[in-house]
Each structure stands twice: as structure tokens, then as C-alpha cells.
Scaffold this active site. Structure first.
Site, PDB file in Angstrom:
ATOM      1  N   LYS A  14       0.818  -1.217   0.000  1.00  0.00           N
ATOM      2  CA  LYS A  14       0.000   0.000   0.000  1.00  0.00           C
ATOM      3  C   LYS A  14       0.850   1.266   0.000  1.00  0.00           C
ATOM      4  O   LYS A  14       0.597   2.186  -0.782  1.00  0.00           O
ATOM      5  CB  LYS A  14      -0.910  -0.061   1.231  1.00  0.00           C
ATOM      6  CG  LYS A  14      -1.664   1.171   1.557  1.00  0.00           C
ATOM      7  CD  LYS A  14      -2.642   0.917   2.704  1.00  0.00           C
ATOM      8  CE  LYS A  14      -1.985   0.506   4.011  1.00  0.00           C
ATOM      9  NZ  LYS A  14      -1.407   1.623   4.777  1.00  0.00           N
ATOM     10  N   ARG A  88      -9.266   4.187   9.129  1.00  0.00           N
ATOM     11  CA  ARG A  88      -9.139   2.781   9.502  1.00  0.00           C
ATOM     12  C   ARG A  88     -10.340   2.293  10.295  1.00  0.00           C
ATOM     13  O   ARG A  88     -10.421   1.108  10.606  1.00  0.00           O
ATOM     14  CB  ARG A  88      -7.890   2.585  10.350  1.00  0.00           C
ATOM     15  CG  ARG A  88      -6.654   2.156   9.549  1.00  0.00           C
ATOM     16  CD  ARG A  88      -5.481   2.187  10.507  1.00  0.00           C
ATOM     17  NE  ARG A  88      -4.419   1.265  10.265  1.00  0.00           N
ATOM     18  CZ  ARG A  88      -3.281   1.601   9.655  1.00  0.00           C
ATOM     19  NH1 ARG A  88      -3.127   2.787   9.123  1.00  0.00           N
ATOM     20  NH2 ARG A  88      -2.313   0.720   9.563  1.00  0.00           N
ATOM     21  N   ARG A 127       9.819  -8.764   5.731  1.00  0.00           N
ATOM     22  CA  ARG A 127      10.127  -7.340   5.927  1.00  0.00           C
ATOM     23  C   ARG A 127      10.714  -7.118   7.330  1.00  0.00           C
ATOM     24  O   ARG A 127      11.637  -6.316   7.507  1.00  0.00           O
ATOM     25  CB  ARG A 127       8.861  -6.498   5.743  1.00  0.00           C
ATOM     26  CG  ARG A 127       9.120  -5.003   5.852  1.00  0.00           C
ATOM     27  CD  ARG A 127       7.967  -4.206   5.308  1.00  0.00           C
ATOM     28  NE  ARG A 127       6.945  -3.959   6.314  1.00  0.00           N
ATOM     29  CZ  ARG A 127       5.785  -3.360   6.075  1.00  0.00           C
ATOM     30  NH1 ARG A 127       5.479  -2.986   4.856  1.00  0.00           N
ATOM     31  NH2 ARG A 127       4.923  -3.152   7.030  1.00  0.00           N
ATOM     32  N   ARG A 133      11.652  -3.052  11.507  1.00  0.00           N
ATOM     33  CA  ARG A 133      10.661  -2.103  12.010  1.00  0.00           C
ATOM     34  C   ARG A 133      10.114  -2.638  13.320  1.00  0.00           C
ATOM     35  O   ARG A 133       9.763  -3.801  13.412  1.00  0.00           O
ATOM     36  CB  ARG A 133       9.530  -1.960  10.988  1.00  0.00           C
ATOM     37  CG  ARG A 133       9.090  -0.531  10.783  1.00  0.00           C
ATOM     38  CD  ARG A 133       8.136  -0.419   9.641  1.00  0.00           C
ATOM     39  NE  ARG A 133       6.751  -0.476  10.102  1.00  0.00           N
ATOM     40  CZ  ARG A 133       5.712  -0.169   9.345  1.00  0.00           C
ATOM     41  NH1 ARG A 133       5.897   0.190   8.084  1.00  0.00           N
ATOM     42  NH2 ARG A 133       4.493  -0.244   9.812  1.00  0.00           N
ATOM     43  N   ARG A 144      -1.732  -6.641  14.190  1.00  0.00           N
ATOM     44  CA  ARG A 144      -2.059  -5.643  13.160  1.00  0.00           C
ATOM     45  C   ARG A 144      -2.990  -6.242  12.109  1.00  0.00           C
ATOM     46  O   ARG A 144      -3.909  -5.582  11.627  1.00  0.00           O
ATOM     47  CB  ARG A 144      -0.787  -5.107  12.501  1.00  0.00           C
ATOM     48  CG  ARG A 144      -0.027  -4.155  13.424  1.00  0.00           C
ATOM     49  CD  ARG A 144       1.357  -3.853  12.897  1.00  0.00           C
ATOM     50  NE  ARG A 144       1.332  -3.022  11.723  1.00  0.00           N
ATOM     51  CZ  ARG A 144       2.196  -3.114  10.720  1.00  0.00           C
ATOM     52  NH1 ARG A 144       3.140  -4.032  10.740  1.00  0.00           N
ATOM     53  NH2 ARG A 144       2.122  -2.307   9.699  1.00  0.00           N
TER      54      ARG A 144
HETATM   55  P1  AMP Z   1       0.856   2.061   8.971  1.00  0.00           P
HETATM   56  O1  AMP Z   1       2.214   2.544   8.597  1.00  0.00           O
HETATM   57  O2  AMP Z   1      -0.242   2.688   8.144  1.00  0.00           O
HETATM   58  O3  AMP Z   1       0.761   0.558   8.973  1.00  0.00           O
HETATM   59  O4  AMP Z   1       0.583   2.530  10.481  1.00  0.00           O
HETATM   60  C1  AMP Z   1       1.425   2.122  11.527  1.00  0.00           C
HETATM   61  C2  AMP Z   1       0.691   2.206  12.866  1.00  0.00           C
HETATM   62  O5  AMP Z   1       0.281   3.563  13.124  1.00  0.00           O
HETATM   63  C3  AMP Z   1      -0.592   1.397  12.963  1.00  0.00           C
HETATM   64  O6  AMP Z   1      -0.362   0.043  13.299  1.00  0.00           O
HETATM   65  C4  AMP Z   1      -1.360   2.153  14.046  1.00  0.00           C
HETATM   66  O7  AMP Z   1      -0.858   1.852  15.337  1.00  0.00           O
HETATM   67  C5  AMP Z   1      -1.012   3.602  13.751  1.00  0.00           C
HETATM   68  N1  AMP Z   1      -1.961   4.213  12.782  1.00  0.00           N
HETATM   69  C6  AMP Z   1      -1.698   4.669  11.526  1.00  0.00           C
HETATM   70  N2  AMP Z   1      -2.790   5.165  10.934  1.00  0.00           N
HETATM   71  C7  AMP Z   1      -3.792   5.030  11.840  1.00  0.00           C
HETATM   72  C8  AMP Z   1      -5.182   5.335  11.839  1.00  0.00           C
HETATM   73  N3  AMP Z   1      -5.780   5.881  10.755  1.00  0.00           N
HETATM   74  N4  AMP Z   1      -5.898   5.049  12.952  1.00  0.00           N
HETATM   75  C9  AMP Z   1      -5.330   4.503  14.043  1.00  0.00           C
HETATM   76  N5  AMP Z   1      -4.036   4.176  14.104  1.00  0.00           N
HETATM   77  C10 AMP Z   1      -3.262   4.430  13.024  1.00  0.00           C
END
Ligand code: AMP
Length: 192
Positions: A14, A88, A127, A133, A144
Site C-alpha cells: 500500500k 481505519r 520485511r 521495524r 495488526r
Molecule cells: P501504517 O504505517 O499505516 O501501517 O501505520 C502504523 C501504525 O500507526 C498502525 O499500526 C497504528 O498503530 C497507527 N496508525 C496509523 N494510521 C492510523 C489510523 N488511521 N488510525 C489509528 N491508528 C493508526
């Protein structure tokens, strides 16, 4: 003006595709995950509030996320945006609809990258090995994915009911997925 949303489970590519959409179509790439990781690195109040949930693979509270996106959209996004990682939850989707409405705007199209679960697990563990990470260890990956399936899949349905959702087969190479995504966006950009 073109406002897009990209969905996809962790490990679906994504982020990579969202970046390309931004470059190719001249819209602003907004990754809430990146915004939060930056806040954590800077040690800001937002970062301190978000860090624990992120490290556990859980969602940061809706109110925090909606405030963050609202503030970013207020600063202006030029020719539109590609949202990566937001909304989300249904609550976030409603919040987005509200704030766009206030600005006289709307979401033009929502693309969802769909990848089978076992393929996702394989990619994420790979990854984790390469990038290290902190939210990519096996337990957190499982959390997740569970969160994605529980919360975010519903958001895709919410947009499907509004006839905005198109699914893309993500179980292929980055180039093949990109070629579909580019075609779909070009199609929706053409005047009716
Ligand atoms: P991502 O890089 O999009 O996978 O986001 C990494 C982490 O940031 C997620 O696992 C959540 O803990 C937090 N996060 C990112 N975007 C959101 C969102 N829209 N709502 C809630 N938590 C978020």
C-alpha cells in the site's frame, strides 16, 4: 482536484503504491503511519501519546487521528490527496466525510488492495527480517492483521455501499498492481 483513498492490509504494498500515485497524478501523499512515526521520532506530545499503541499494533484513538488529518488538510493539499492508512475505522470515515464536507470536497475513489492472508504473513515476516521495524515482529504482525480484519475491512464495505470502492488483486508484482491502479485512476479522472 482528485481525492483518493488506498486500503490494503499491512504488507500489501500500500505505501509503495500510494507514493507512486502521488508522483504520477500530482496529488499529496498522506500516510498517517508516517506522520505518527515522525511524531514518535521527534518525541512530540502526539508521538508520546501514540507510541504505545503503535508498538502493540493497535489503533491510535479516533479522536487523535481525526484531529491529525483535519489539521493536515487545513494546511492545503494542492491538487488533491491520496490517503494511505486513514480512515481505519467507520468513525474515522465519518470524520473524514465531515471535514471534507466543511471544505466543499468529497472522496472521488477508494481502491482496496486485496492479498490472501498467508501471503501477507510471509511478506511481513520477510520485511521484519530486512528492515527491523519495531512493529514488525511476529506477535505485533498478528495483532495488526487482526485489527485490519476486524476494523478496517468494515470501512471498505462502508465505501462499497457508497459505490466508491474498487478492489485490486494485490497478490502479484508491484508493477502489475501499479498498472491496474494507474488504469483505474485514469478512468475515474476522465470527465463523464
Ligand atoms: P501504517 O504505517 O499505516 O501501517 O501505520 C502504523 C501504525 O500507526 C498502525 O499500526 C497504528 O498503530 C497507527 N496508525 C496509523 N494510521 C492510523 C489510523 N488511521 N488510525 C489509528 N491508528 C493508526
Amino acid at each position: 482536484m482528485m481525492n483518493l483513498i488506498l486500503f490494503g492490509p499491512p504488507g500489501s504494498g500500500k505505501g509503495t503504491q500510494a507514493k507512486r500515485i502521488g508522483q504520477e497524478f500530482g496529488v499529496t501523499h498522506l500516510s498517517t503511519g508516517e506522520m505518527l512515526r515522525r511524531a514518535v521520532a521527534e518525541g512530540s506530545a502526539l508521538g508520546l501519546a501514540a507510541r504505545e499503541q503503535m508498538n502493540a499494533g493497535r489503533l491510535v484513538p479516533d479522536g487523535v487521528m481525526i484531529g491529525l488529518v483535519r489539521e493536515r488538510l487545513r494546511r492545503g493539499v494542492g491538487r488533491g490527496f491520496i490517503l494511505d492508512g486513514f480512515p481505519r475505522t467507520i468513525e474515522q470515515a465519518r470524520g473524514l466525510e465531515r471535514m471534507l464536507g466543511e471544505m466543499g470536497q468529497h472522496v472521488d475513489r477508494v481502491l482496496s488492495i486485496v492479498v490472501p492472508r498467508d501471503e501477507i504473513l510471509r511478506r511481513l515476516l520477510e520485511r521484519a527480517r530486512i528492515e527491523g521495524r519495531s512493529d514488525d515482529c511476529a506477535d505485533v504482525i498478528a495483532e495488526r492483521l487482526a485489527v485490519y480484519e476486524r476494523e478496517t475491512a468494515q470501512v471498505a464495505e462502508w465505501y462499497r455501499e457508497r459505490s466508491l470502492l474498487t478492489e485490486v488483486d494485490g497478490g502479484r508484482t508491484i508493477e502489475d498492481v501499479w498498472s491496474d491502479i494507474r488504469g483505474l485512476i485514469e478512468e475515474s479522472r476522465r470527465p463523464a
